[in-house]
Write a protein that holds these residues in place. Structure first.
Motif, mmCIF file in Angstrom:
data_model
loop_
_atom_site.group_PDB
_atom_site.id
_atom_site.type_symbol
_atom_site.label_atom_id
_atom_site.label_comp_id
_atom_site.label_asym_id
_atom_site.label_seq_id
_atom_site.Cartn_x
_atom_site.Cartn_y
_atom_site.Cartn_z
ATOM 1 N N ILE A 235 18.630 3.821 2.180
ATOM 2 C CA ILE A 235 19.646 4.834 1.847
ATOM 3 C C ILE A 235 19.333 5.505 0.516
ATOM 4 C CG2 ILE A 235 22.098 5.206 1.360
ATOM 5 C CD1 ILE A 235 22.702 2.833 3.197
ATOM 6 N N TRP A 236 19.068 4.669 -0.506
ATOM 7 C CA TRP A 236 18.742 5.197 -1.842
ATOM 8 C C TRP A 236 17.323 4.750 -2.188
ATOM 9 C CZ3 TRP A 236 23.672 2.197 -3.203
ATOM 10 C CH2 TRP A 236 24.797 2.924 -2.787
ATOM 11 N N ILE A 237 16.401 5.654 -2.142
ATOM 12 C CA ILE A 237 15.001 5.332 -2.401
ATOM 13 C C ILE A 237 14.499 6.087 -3.637
ATOM 14 C CG2 ILE A 237 12.633 5.411 -1.532
ATOM 15 C CD1 ILE A 237 14.305 3.411 -0.074
ATOM 16 N N ALA A 238 13.931 5.329 -4.574
ATOM 17 C CA ALA A 238 13.273 5.937 -5.738
ATOM 18 C C ALA A 238 11.764 5.818 -5.519
ATOM 19 C CB ALA A 238 13.685 5.209 -7.014
ATOM 20 N N LYS A 239 11.056 6.957 -5.619
ATOM 21 C CA LYS A 239 9.625 6.987 -5.319
ATOM 22 C C LYS A 239 8.842 7.346 -6.579
ATOM 23 C CE LYS A 239 6.357 9.072 -2.032
ATOM 24 N NZ LYS A 239 6.227 10.009 -0.897
ATOM 25 N N LEU A 240 7.736 6.633 -6.788
ATOM 26 C CA LEU A 240 6.908 6.874 -7.963
ATOM 27 C C LEU A 240 5.438 6.844 -7.534
ATOM 28 C CD1 LEU A 240 7.330 7.304 -11.013
ATOM 29 C CD2 LEU A 240 6.905 4.869 -11.341
ATOM 30 N N VAL A 241 4.675 7.877 -7.931
ATOM 31 C CA VAL A 241 3.269 7.981 -7.526
ATOM 32 C C VAL A 241 2.348 7.723 -8.721
ATOM 33 C CG1 VAL A 241 3.792 9.593 -5.665
ATOM 34 C CG2 VAL A 241 3.272 10.480 -7.950
ATOM 35 N N ARG B 62 0.829 -1.202 0.000
ATOM 36 C CA ARG B 62 0.000 0.000 0.000
ATOM 37 C C ARG B 62 0.867 1.257 0.000
ATOM 38 N NH1 ARG B 62 -5.294 -0.285 3.668
ATOM 39 N NH2 ARG B 62 -5.726 1.415 2.216
ATOM 40 N N GLY B 63 0.306 2.325 -0.525
ATOM 41 C CA GLY B 63 1.016 3.601 -0.572
ATOM 42 C C GLY B 63 1.795 3.785 -1.853
ATOM 43 N N ALA B 64 2.556 4.874 -1.896
ATOM 44 C CA ALA B 64 3.358 5.174 -3.088
ATOM 45 C C ALA B 64 4.401 4.085 -3.317
ATOM 46 C CB ALA B 64 4.039 6.528 -2.912
ATOM 47 N N LEU B 65 4.702 3.833 -4.570
ATOM 48 C CA LEU B 65 5.694 2.818 -4.918
ATOM 49 C C LEU B 65 7.088 3.323 -4.539
ATOM 50 C CD1 LEU B 65 6.566 0.184 -6.305
ATOM 51 C CD2 LEU B 65 6.566 1.429 -8.478
ATOM 52 N N ASP C 248 3.241 4.923 -11.429
ATOM 53 C CA ASP C 248 3.544 3.589 -10.914
ATOM 54 C C ASP C 248 2.760 2.502 -11.651
ATOM 55 O OD1 ASP C 248 1.130 4.432 -9.961
ATOM 56 O OD2 ASP C 248 1.527 3.970 -7.854
ATOM 57 N N VAL C 249 1.508 2.795 -11.986
ATOM 58 C CA VAL C 249 0.675 1.816 -12.704
ATOM 59 C C VAL C 249 1.191 1.617 -14.131
ATOM 60 C CG1 VAL C 249 -1.618 1.322 -13.612
ATOM 61 C CG2 VAL C 249 -1.363 2.294 -11.322
ATOM 62 N N ILE C 250 1.557 2.710 -14.770
ATOM 63 C CA ILE C 250 2.092 2.622 -16.145
ATOM 64 C C ILE C 250 3.373 1.798 -16.158
ATOM 65 C CG2 ILE C 250 3.092 3.941 -18.053
ATOM 66 C CD1 ILE C 250 1.175 6.232 -17.274
ATOM 67 N N LEU C 251 4.252 2.055 -15.191
ATOM 68 C CA LEU C 251 5.514 1.309 -15.112
ATOM 69 C C LEU C 251 5.246 -0.167 -14.836
ATOM 70 C CD1 LEU C 251 8.585 1.267 -15.102
ATOM 71 C CD2 LEU C 251 8.520 1.862 -12.663
ATOM 72 N N MET C 252 4.273 -0.428 -13.945
ATOM 73 C CA MET C 252 3.949 -1.811 -13.601
ATOM 74 C C MET C 252 3.412 -2.565 -14.825
ATOM 75 S SD MET C 252 3.878 -3.991 -11.077
ATOM 76 C CE MET C 252 4.446 -5.210 -12.227
ATOM 77 N N ALA D 100 0.495 -8.276 -9.392
ATOM 78 C CA ALA D 100 0.350 -7.049 -10.165
ATOM 79 C C ALA D 100 -1.090 -6.550 -10.109
ATOM 80 C CB ALA D 100 0.774 -7.275 -11.611
ATOM 81 N N ALA D 101 -2.041 -7.482 -10.172
ATOM 82 C CA ALA D 101 -3.464 -7.109 -10.111
ATOM 83 C C ALA D 101 -3.809 -6.468 -8.779
ATOM 84 C CB ALA D 101 -4.325 -8.349 -10.346
ATOM 85 N N VAL D 102 -3.275 -7.023 -7.683
ATOM 86 C CA VAL D 102 -3.524 -6.441 -6.354
ATOM 87 C C VAL D 102 -2.973 -5.028 -6.278
ATOM 88 C CG1 VAL D 102 -2.920 -6.604 -3.905
ATOM 89 C CG2 VAL D 102 -3.630 -8.642 -5.148
ATOM 90 N N GLY D 103 -1.774 -4.850 -6.811
ATOM 91 C CA GLY D 103 -1.176 -3.517 -6.800
ATOM 92 C C GLY D 103 -2.001 -2.507 -7.571
ATOM 93 N N MET D 104 -2.531 -2.924 -8.699
ATOM 94 C CA MET D 104 -3.339 -2.015 -9.516
ATOM 95 C C MET D 104 -4.675 -1.708 -8.844
ATOM 96 S SD MET D 104 -2.573 -3.459 -13.344
ATOM 97 C CE MET D 104 -0.881 -3.724 -13.867
ATOM 98 N N LEU D 105 -5.265 -2.711 -8.201
ATOM 99 C CA LEU D 105 -6.555 -2.497 -7.524
ATOM 100 C C LEU D 105 -6.458 -1.418 -6.449
ATOM 101 C CD1 LEU D 105 -7.936 -6.144 -7.067
ATOM 102 C CD2 LEU D 105 -8.926 -4.334 -8.462
ATOM 103 N N GLN D 106 -5.357 -1.400 -5.734
ATOM 104 C CA GLN D 106 -5.239 -0.442 -4.636
ATOM 105 C C GLN D 106 -4.725 0.923 -5.080
ATOM 106 O OE1 GLN D 106 -2.385 -1.426 -1.621
ATOM 107 N NE2 GLN D 106 -0.932 -2.288 -3.065
ATOM 108 N N ARG D 107 -4.291 1.024 -6.351
ATOM 109 C CA ARG D 107 -3.760 2.299 -6.821
ATOM 110 C C ARG D 107 -4.711 3.041 -7.767
ATOM 111 N NH1 ARG D 107 0.693 -0.355 -5.246
ATOM 112 N NH2 ARG D 107 2.439 0.930 -4.516
ATOM 113 N N ILE D 108 -5.586 2.325 -8.424
ATOM 114 C CA ILE D 108 -6.544 2.971 -9.318
ATOM 115 C C ILE D 108 -7.799 3.307 -8.504
ATOM 116 C CG2 ILE D 108 -7.944 2.699 -11.397
ATOM 117 C CD1 ILE D 108 -5.827 0.748 -12.434
ATOM 118 N N PRO D 109 -8.097 4.591 -8.305
ATOM 119 C CA PRO D 109 -9.177 5.018 -7.407
ATOM 120 C C PRO D 109 -10.517 4.335 -7.652
ATOM 121 C CG PRO D 109 -7.888 6.904 -8.113
ATOM 122 C CD PRO D 109 -7.385 5.737 -8.906
#
Length: 285
Positions: free
Chosen positions: A192-198, A120-123, A202-206, A236-245
């Protein structure tokens, strides 16, 4: 699949058919020899190794038809024969070596990325974690190849070769340690090194990563990786379900965690069952 891969597959298929004609000690001799040659190194030319193995199989079939055993035809020390063959193998080209190195890394990176996406949350991508995963995956492949290679010509009285139970216990301990190492890296690697995608990036990349990974498996006919595709799709489906409003509103935010656990368990179980079926198919080819 490249023309070279098709050539390797064609020779391998013919060799599998020929191997079925071998009997008794001849069959054992060639089975050990073939396994020893295949696991001799990750960096030998696959086509050369396959061709040389096929030539030995053809010679052994001819000897068998003439009433000779493998030891009578090739000599008693089959390991010495195998080692002499290995010395003459061509080394793989730089492109093949890079593919061999990137293959295990890419697989574990894809699994890690999809698992991160399902949270959950931002990637958030921990770059140090992915570096450590790459090193561990390479180390695991080298250890497995070396262990299998060394075990083939163990004496008949060696517990590892003699007992299926010992093999199962050692294999279970090894893969448990590897799984524990991956979990440890995932949990304890410092951010230490974190890349964040909102969203929606994140859905397009996934979608892109999933399409490329599944396309590579299916189009390339990587049968050994088919069993992992349900895990990839479900997570991947679970990730998309929680990110697409819109989808999150339909499913309900409280239900996502149950879906994530269910998807992970289902994908893992399917992977085990399908993987065992595939291994049996390969063993009987």
């Amino acid at each position: 699949m490249s023309s070279r891969d098709k050539q390797v597959e064609g020779i391998r298929n013919k060799m599998n058919e020929l191997q079925k004609k071998l009997e008794g000690e001849n069959a054992t001799f060639f089975d050990d020899l073939r396994g020893y040659l295949i696991t001799s190194s990750l960096f030998y030319d696959e086509l050369d190794v396959t061709e040389q193995s096929y030539n030995v199989c053809v010679d052994l079939i001819e000897a068998q038809e003439n009433g000779q055993t493998a030891q009578e035809y090739f000599g008693k020390d089959s390991r010495k024969l195998a080692d002499s063959m290995i010395k003459n193998f061509r080394h793989a080209g730089y492109r093949e070596i890079m593919e061999l190195i990137l293959l295990p890394i890419g697989i574990y990176w894809a699994i890690s990325f999809i698992s991160d996406f399902a949270k959950r949350g931002a990637l958030k991508i921990n770059i140090l974690e992915y570096i450590l995963i790459a090193l561990l995956s390479l180390g695991m492949v080298v250890i497995v190849f070396e262990a299998v290679h060394k075990s083939i010509y163990l004496s008949e009285n060696n517990p590892f070769r003699k007992s299926k139970i010992v093999q199962f216990i050692i294999g279970t301990i090894f893969f448990t340690c590897i799984t524990g190492a991956f979990v440890t890296i995932s949990v304890f690697t410092p951010p230490i090194w974190i890349a964040k995608l909102v969203y929606p990036g994140d859905v397009i990349l996934m979608l892109t990563v999933t399409a490329i990974f599944l396309g590579w498996i299916i189009i390339g006919r990587k049968r050994e990786l088919y069993s992992i595709t349900p895990f990839i799709v479900l997570m991947a489906a679970v990730g998309m379900l929680q990110r697409i409003p819109v989808m999150l509103a339909v499913v309900g935010s409280n239900n996502i965690k149950f879906l994530a656990v269910g998807a992970a368990i289902s994908g893992f179980l399917i992977n085990i069952v399908w993987g065992r079926i595939e291994m049996k198919r390969i063993a009987h080819d």
